[in-house]
Write a protein that holds these residues in place. Structure first.
Motif, PDB file in Angstrom:
ATOM      1  N   LYS A 291       0.939  -1.258   0.091  1.00 48.92           N
ATOM      2  CA  LYS A 291      -0.005  -0.075   0.125  1.00 48.92           C
ATOM      3  C   LYS A 291       0.792   1.159  -0.117  1.00 48.92           C
ATOM      4  O   LYS A 291       1.990   1.041   0.305  1.00 48.92           O
ATOM      5  CB  LYS A 291      -1.018  -0.057   1.267  1.00 48.92           C
ATOM      6  N   ASP A 292       0.203   2.423  -0.302  1.00 52.19           N
ATOM      7  CA  ASP A 292       0.862   3.539  -0.233  1.00 52.19           C
ATOM      8  C   ASP A 292       0.101   4.415   0.936  1.00 52.19           C
ATOM      9  O   ASP A 292      -0.934   4.238   1.389  1.00 52.19           O
ATOM     10  CB  ASP A 292       0.796   4.563  -1.484  1.00 52.19           C
ATOM     11  N   ILE A 293       1.032   5.329   1.401  1.00 55.85           N
ATOM     12  CA  ILE A 293       0.523   6.050   2.604  1.00 55.85           C
ATOM     13  C   ILE A 293       0.879   7.509   2.247  1.00 55.85           C
ATOM     14  O   ILE A 293       2.004   7.780   2.007  1.00 55.85           O
ATOM     15  CB  ILE A 293       1.042   5.618   4.039  1.00 55.85           C
ATOM     16  N   VAL A 294       0.083   8.613   2.651  1.00 54.35           N
ATOM     17  CA  VAL A 294       0.322   9.997   2.324  1.00 54.35           C
ATOM     18  C   VAL A 294      -0.216  10.493   3.694  1.00 54.35           C
ATOM     19  O   VAL A 294      -1.164  10.618   4.237  1.00 54.35           O
ATOM     20  CB  VAL A 294      -0.645  10.723   1.299  1.00 54.35           C
ATOM     21  N   LYS A 295       1.073  11.344   4.347  1.00 57.33           N
ATOM     22  CA  LYS A 295       0.532  12.075   5.474  1.00 57.33           C
ATOM     23  C   LYS A 295       0.816  13.721   5.335  1.00 57.33           C
ATOM     24  O   LYS A 295       1.954  14.018   4.791  1.00 57.33           O
ATOM     25  CB  LYS A 295       1.527  11.589   6.929  1.00 57.33           C
ATOM     26  N   VAL A 296      -0.192  14.363   5.825  1.00 58.77           N
ATOM     27  CA  VAL A 296      -0.169  15.756   5.579  1.00 58.77           C
ATOM     28  C   VAL A 296      -0.328  16.399   6.898  1.00 58.77           C
ATOM     29  O   VAL A 296      -1.341  16.525   7.756  1.00 58.77           O
ATOM     30  CB  VAL A 296      -1.330  16.065   4.732  1.00 58.77           C
ATOM     31  N   GLU A 297       0.752  17.197   7.205  1.00 58.39           N
ATOM     32  CA  GLU A 297       0.792  17.779   8.378  1.00 58.39           C
ATOM     33  C   GLU A 297      -0.122  19.043   8.281  1.00 58.39           C
ATOM     34  O   GLU A 297       0.065  20.003   7.514  1.00 58.39           O
ATOM     35  CB  GLU A 297       2.146  18.304   8.813  1.00 58.39           C
ATOM     36  N   GLY A 298      -0.572  19.490   9.465  1.00 55.87           N
ATOM     37  CA  GLY A 298      -1.554  20.710   9.575  1.00 55.87           C
ATOM     38  C   GLY A 298      -2.863  20.766   8.348  1.00 55.87           C
ATOM     39  O   GLY A 298      -3.069  22.187   8.200  1.00 55.87           O
ATOM     40  N   LYS A 299      -3.119  19.749   7.985  1.00 56.34           N
ATOM     41  CA  LYS A 299      -4.262  20.107   6.908  1.00 56.34           C
ATOM     42  C   LYS A 299      -5.360  18.930   7.305  1.00 56.34           C
ATOM     43  O   LYS A 299      -5.027  17.893   7.547  1.00 56.34           O
ATOM     44  CB  LYS A 299      -3.574  19.742   5.399  1.00 56.34           C
ATOM     45  N   PHE A 300      -6.605  19.486   6.868  1.00 52.66           N
ATOM     46  CA  PHE A 300      -7.728  18.460   7.207  1.00 52.66           C
ATOM     47  C   PHE A 300      -8.445  18.708   5.972  1.00 52.66           C
ATOM     48  O   PHE A 300      -8.682  19.643   5.217  1.00 52.66           O
ATOM     49  CB  PHE A 300      -8.409  18.965   8.454  1.00 52.66           C
ATOM     50  N   LEU A 301      -9.210  17.534   5.601  1.00 50.26           N
ATOM     51  CA  LEU A 301      -9.720  17.472   4.143  1.00 50.26           C
ATOM     52  C   LEU A 301     -11.057  17.914   4.060  1.00 50.26           C
ATOM     53  O   LEU A 301     -11.833  17.591   4.815  1.00 50.26           O
ATOM     54  CB  LEU A 301      -9.399  16.199   3.774  1.00 50.26           C
ATOM     55  N   SER A 302     -11.594  18.501   2.962  1.00 50.99           N
ATOM     56  CA  SER A 302     -12.865  18.960   2.491  1.00 50.99           C
ATOM     57  C   SER A 302     -13.631  17.883   2.114  1.00 50.99           C
ATOM     58  O   SER A 302     -12.881  16.889   1.697  1.00 50.99           O
ATOM     59  CB  SER A 302     -12.906  20.152   1.801  1.00 50.99           C
ATOM     60  N   GLU A 303     -14.942  17.827   2.104  1.00 53.17           N
ATOM     61  CA  GLU A 303     -15.712  16.690   1.548  1.00 53.17           C
ATOM     62  C   GLU A 303     -15.245  16.371   0.040  1.00 53.17           C
ATOM     63  O   GLU A 303     -15.129  15.254  -0.405  1.00 53.17           O
ATOM     64  CB  GLU A 303     -17.123  17.066   1.654  1.00 53.17           C
ATOM     65  N   GLU A 304     -14.891  17.522  -0.849  1.00 51.56           N
ATOM     66  CA  GLU A 304     -14.522  17.395  -2.103  1.00 51.56           C
ATOM     67  C   GLU A 304     -13.238  16.613  -2.290  1.00 51.56           C
ATOM     68  O   GLU A 304     -13.250  15.876  -3.130  1.00 51.56           O
ATOM     69  CB  GLU A 304     -14.662  18.884  -2.679  1.00 51.56           C
ATOM     70  N   GLU A 305     -12.469  17.129  -1.364  1.00 53.94           N
ATOM     71  CA  GLU A 305     -11.087  16.328  -1.424  1.00 53.94           C
ATOM     72  C   GLU A 305     -11.340  14.822  -0.744  1.00 53.94           C
ATOM     73  O   GLU A 305     -10.639  13.977  -1.762  1.00 53.94           O
ATOM     74  CB  GLU A 305     -10.080  17.099  -0.467  1.00 53.94           C
ATOM     75  N   VAL A 306     -12.067  14.541  -0.104  1.00 54.38           N
ATOM     76  CA  VAL A 306     -12.214  13.203   0.254  1.00 54.38           C
ATOM     77  C   VAL A 306     -13.025  12.430  -0.903  1.00 54.38           C
ATOM     78  O   VAL A 306     -12.518  11.183  -1.060  1.00 54.38           O
ATOM     79  CB  VAL A 306     -13.119  13.099   1.509  1.00 54.38           C
ATOM     80  N   ASN A 307     -13.812  12.995  -1.481  1.00 51.36           N
ATOM     81  CA  ASN A 307     -14.132  12.327  -2.714  1.00 51.36           C
ATOM     82  C   ASN A 307     -13.307  12.064  -4.063  1.00 51.36           C
ATOM     83  O   ASN A 307     -13.433  11.086  -4.550  1.00 51.36           O
ATOM     84  CB  ASN A 307     -15.659  13.013  -3.312  1.00 51.36           C
ATOM     85  N   LYS A 308     -12.546  12.959  -4.113  1.00 54.01           N
ATOM     86  CA  LYS A 308     -11.664  12.978  -5.032  1.00 54.01           C
ATOM     87  C   LYS A 308     -10.632  11.741  -4.633  1.00 54.01           C
ATOM     88  O   LYS A 308     -10.322  10.930  -5.426  1.00 54.01           O
ATOM     89  CB  LYS A 308     -10.713  14.211  -5.213  1.00 54.01           C
ATOM     90  N   ILE A 309     -10.248  11.661  -3.310  1.00 58.63           N
ATOM     91  CA  ILE A 309      -9.399  10.444  -3.031  1.00 58.63           C
ATOM     92  C   ILE A 309     -10.194   9.342  -3.293  1.00 58.63           C
ATOM     93  O   ILE A 309      -9.292   8.260  -3.727  1.00 58.63           O
ATOM     94  CB  ILE A 309      -9.042  10.816  -1.674  1.00 58.63           C
TER      95      ILE A 309
END
Ligand code: CTP
Ligand code: ZN
Length: 152
Positions: free
Chosen positions: A55-73
């Motif tokens: 698997k791949d993992i992406v960690k993003v410091e200091g950011k929380f996702l919008s619903e639109e971003e979650v749907n893109k993922i």
């Protein structure tokens, strides 16, 4: 089993269980290469996983996702889990889900589609999740995974 350690983050979002090879695409669609808050972005590729093999993992410091971003993922990495981290702890965890209707986040692949000429929000119906297939509300053009990923 030996475990590969990737730094924990203090505050932000961990997108886990991304299909191997799709992590970079997740970074690209979320535009994490030019994160405005200056937070760190960590990418792990081909990490061993019980569920997925790799698997791949992406960690993003200091950011929380919008619903639109979650749907893109969800469109790029339908197996992904989103973990919200506060003070080093996972305070929320959910699986992404491809919605029945995709609004505003995808361009239509048909160059003659009205969505390219008028100010309308794009709208697609999900007609299959595996393999991924959607249909444009405006021109009825269907798009499959490769075209969808190219138009996010
Ligand atoms: N994580 C992190 N920083 C933290 C806490 C957790 O980067 N401060 C990461 C972990 O490395 C893991 C993910 O967030 O990739 C989820 O953490 P956790 O729920 O503790 O791991 P698991 O139980 O393995 O998750 P799952 O059951 O979803 O596989
Ligand atoms: Zn269209």
């Amino acid at each position: 089993m030996t475990e590969l350690k990737v730094s924990a983050i203090r505050e932000g979002t961990v997108i886990d269980h991304i299909p191997a090879g799709k992590g970079l695409k997740v970074i690209e669609i979320l535009k994490l290469g030019r994160l405005s808050n200056g937070g760190a972005v960590l990418l792990a590729i081909n990490v061993p996983s019980k569920k997925l093999g790799r698997k791949d993992i992406v960690k993003v410091e200091g950011k929380f996702l919008s619903e639109e971003e979650v749907n893109k993922i969800a469109l790029v990495a339908p197996t992904a889990t989103v973990n919200i981290i506060r003070d080093y702890k996972v305070v929320e965890k959910f699986k992404v889900e491809i919605p029945d209707i995709i609004e505003g986040i995808l361009r239509c692949a048909n160059p003659n589609c009205i969505t390219h000429y008028e100010y309308v929000t794009t709208k697609f119906y999900v007609i299959s999740r595996e393999p991924l297939k959607v249909r444009c509300h405006y021109c009825e053009r269907t798009m499959e995974e490769e075209e969808i990923l190219a138009n996010l």
